[in-house]
Write an enzyme that holds these catalytic residues in place. Structure first.
Site, short mmCIF file in Angstrom:
data_model
loop_
_atom_site.label_atom_id
_atom_site.label_comp_id
_atom_site.label_asym_id
_atom_site.label_seq_id
_atom_site.Cartn_x
_atom_site.Cartn_y
_atom_site.Cartn_z
N ARG A 184 48.79 47.60 42.13
CA ARG A 184 49.01 46.19 42.98
C ARG A 184 50.66 46.14 42.76
O ARG A 184 51.23 46.38 41.84
CB ARG A 184 48.48 45.23 42.67
CG ARG A 184 46.83 44.90 42.79
CD ARG A 184 46.24 43.77 42.49
NE ARG A 184 44.85 43.87 41.90
CZ ARG A 184 44.25 43.22 40.80
NH1 ARG A 184 44.98 42.57 39.89
NH2 ARG A 184 43.03 43.15 40.70
N ASN A 225 29.18 39.87 33.37
CA ASN A 225 30.18 39.92 34.14
C ASN A 225 29.83 40.81 35.26
O ASN A 225 29.98 42.18 35.10
CB ASN A 225 31.43 40.42 33.27
CG ASN A 225 32.83 40.58 34.05
OD1 ASN A 225 32.60 40.33 35.43
ND2 ASN A 225 33.65 40.89 33.52
N ARG A 237 30.75 35.24 33.89
CA ARG A 237 32.05 35.21 34.13
C ARG A 237 32.10 34.98 35.71
O ARG A 237 31.36 35.85 36.52
CB ARG A 237 32.84 36.37 33.71
CG ARG A 237 33.99 36.60 34.34
CD ARG A 237 34.78 37.81 34.60
NE ARG A 237 36.01 37.74 35.22
CZ ARG A 237 36.39 38.67 35.68
NH1 ARG A 237 35.94 39.89 36.08
NH2 ARG A 237 37.76 38.47 36.37
N GLU A 258 37.54 37.67 26.23
CA GLU A 258 37.11 36.73 27.06
C GLU A 258 35.67 36.53 26.95
O GLU A 258 34.94 35.58 27.33
CB GLU A 258 37.44 37.36 28.57
CG GLU A 258 39.08 37.32 28.87
CD GLU A 258 39.46 38.42 29.94
OE1 GLU A 258 39.34 39.52 29.52
OE2 GLU A 258 39.55 37.84 31.06
N HIS A 316 42.99 35.47 34.95
CA HIS A 316 42.99 35.57 33.70
C HIS A 316 42.84 34.06 32.84
O HIS A 316 43.41 34.24 31.59
CB HIS A 316 44.24 36.43 33.18
CG HIS A 316 44.37 37.53 33.92
ND1 HIS A 316 45.32 38.28 34.16
CD2 HIS A 316 43.26 38.72 33.82
CE1 HIS A 316 45.21 39.40 34.68
NE2 HIS A 316 43.71 39.89 34.38
#
Ligand code: AMP
Length: 396
Positions: free
Chosen positions: A238, A10, A88, A382, A177
């Protein structure tokens, strides 16, 4: 030693996470991260057999960190076990609807999507190219965060802006996601004995980045993140949903430039901006429990926005077989889960306080009472999903 494991990579803009996972047994033989890859103070740290190690890498960059990783894998006799590499990749645009083996055409496709994820896709490509060079002959795959949401209908993914912007520039909701949603929803269906192909599942992936997803018959039909991960829920830093006119407002009122406003909304807003304390939910919970009013207000806004989105998704699905919490906050915060479920009482959620308190990271389980609409926690994984996809692709 048999080739039974997948190296999961990743790559971020300045870091590279890795793990070697056996997709069958779920055993993780090594995991680690190379950090500060931009600059002269890079280092790599890893965990193997419960022991932690660190090595300085200087100005290694992404390529140098992959070379170092090869050395670490060799030293620990893990090279022989790796049957393939799974990467990923954040953005696959509309081009990639599922995981795929890497070819020149796929690399070009990821490059073509780079304008949609300018911080991520170029970094992924650095990692992919370095792996092709340093692991010659090993099959490699890419697993996209966006791919799972490509089943969303147009009414979920289109913005109400001139249609030509979608046609000519790909301006639409993509969602993120996806790998987590795929893993968590299938795991939840299996745990509950549901028929995944005839199910209605809501998932709230609540980490530093947070989003929610409506999953019908195993497919994403709506999600909260948009063109970029900024849209939707309140997150660590955010802002989530906001009136787009905030850009001209801040420009005129405060003299901020486009870049400054983008920074402000992505890095200084959310829980951090609202609370004025921290982006970490734990810090806010601690402060709120001691009477810090703005910390409590921040948590309440986070839960209010999430509950509102989930209620809308429930209407879209027509029923709720399960609401699943995952991600750092979803898996660990009994406070947030309770706050959200109380707001969704109209859907028949009746929380089991004992089960809710006992469920934390790594421990999946139902947190509602018998007879209630089911809410549960599923620890996301994941990396395991990437390893599984990669093995399936390699074995055809
Ligand atoms: P993630 O991005 O999925 O790793 O999640 C990170 C977030 O999980 C952090 O920002 C923390 O706020 C949150 N988190 C982790 N542990 C806890 C906990 N015990 N209680 C509340 N929040 C937590």
């Amino acid at each position: 030693m048999s080739k039974d494991s997948v190296l999961v990579i990743n790559c971020g803009s300045s870091s590279l996470k890795f793990a070697v996972i056996n997709p069958q047994t779920e055993e993780e033989s090594i995991s680690g991260i190379a950090e500060r890859l931009v600059g002269n103070e890079a280092f790599i740290s890893w965990k193997i057999n419960g022991e932690k190690h660190t090595q300085e890498l200087g100005a290694a960059g992404h390529e140098g960190s992959i070379e170092a990783l090869v050395g670490i894998l060799r030293e620990n006799n893990l090279m022989e076990r790796i049957e393939a590499i799974g990467h990923r990749v954040v953005h696959g645009g509309e081009k990639f609807t599922k995981s795929t083996l890497i070819t020149d055409e796929v690399i070009q496709g990821i490059e073509d999507c780079s304008h949609l994820a300018p911080l991520h896709n170029p970094a992924h490509l650095l990692g992919i190219r370095a792996c092709i060079k340093n692991f010659p002959g090993l099959p490699q795959s890419v697993v996209f965060d966006t791919a799972y949401h490509q089943t969303m209908p147009a009414e979920s993914f289109l913005y109400a802006v001139p249609y030509s912007l979608y046609q000519e520039h790909g301006l639409r909701r993509y969602g993120m996601h996806g790998t987590s949603y795929r893993y968590v929803s299938k795991t939840a269906a299996d745990m509950l004995g549901l028929d995944y192909n005839n199910s209605a599942i809501l998932v709230a992936h609540l980490g530093n980045g947070a989003s929610a997803c409506a999953i019908k018959n195993g497919q994403s039909v709506d999600t909260t993140m948009g063109l970029t991960p900024l849209e939707g829920l309140v997150m660590g830093t955010r802002c989530g949903d906001i009136d787009a006119n905030v850009f001209s407002f801040l420009n005129k009122q405060c003299g901020y430039s486009l870049d400054e406003i983008t920074q402000l909304l992505n890095k200084k807003s959310g829980m951090l901006g609202l609370s004025g304390l921290d982006n970490d939910c734990r810090v806010l919970e601690e402060a709120a429990s001691k009477g810090h009013e703005r910390a409590q207000l921040t948590l309440d806004i986070f839960c209010h926005v999430l509950a509102k989105k989930l209620a809308g998704f429930a209407a879209e699905l027509g029923r709720i077989d399960a609401l699943v919490f995952t991600g750092g906050i979803g898996e660990n915060s009994s406070v947030i889960r309770k706050n959200v479920l109380n707001r969704l009482a109209i859907f028949g959620f009746d929380i089991d306080d004992t089960a809710n308190m006992e469920t934390f990271r790594g421990k999946s389980g139902v947190i509602t009472k018998p007879g209630s609409t089911v809410a549960m926690v599923v620890a996301t994984n994941e990396e395991l999903m990437i390893a599984r996809d990669t093995e399936a692709l390699v074995k055809g």
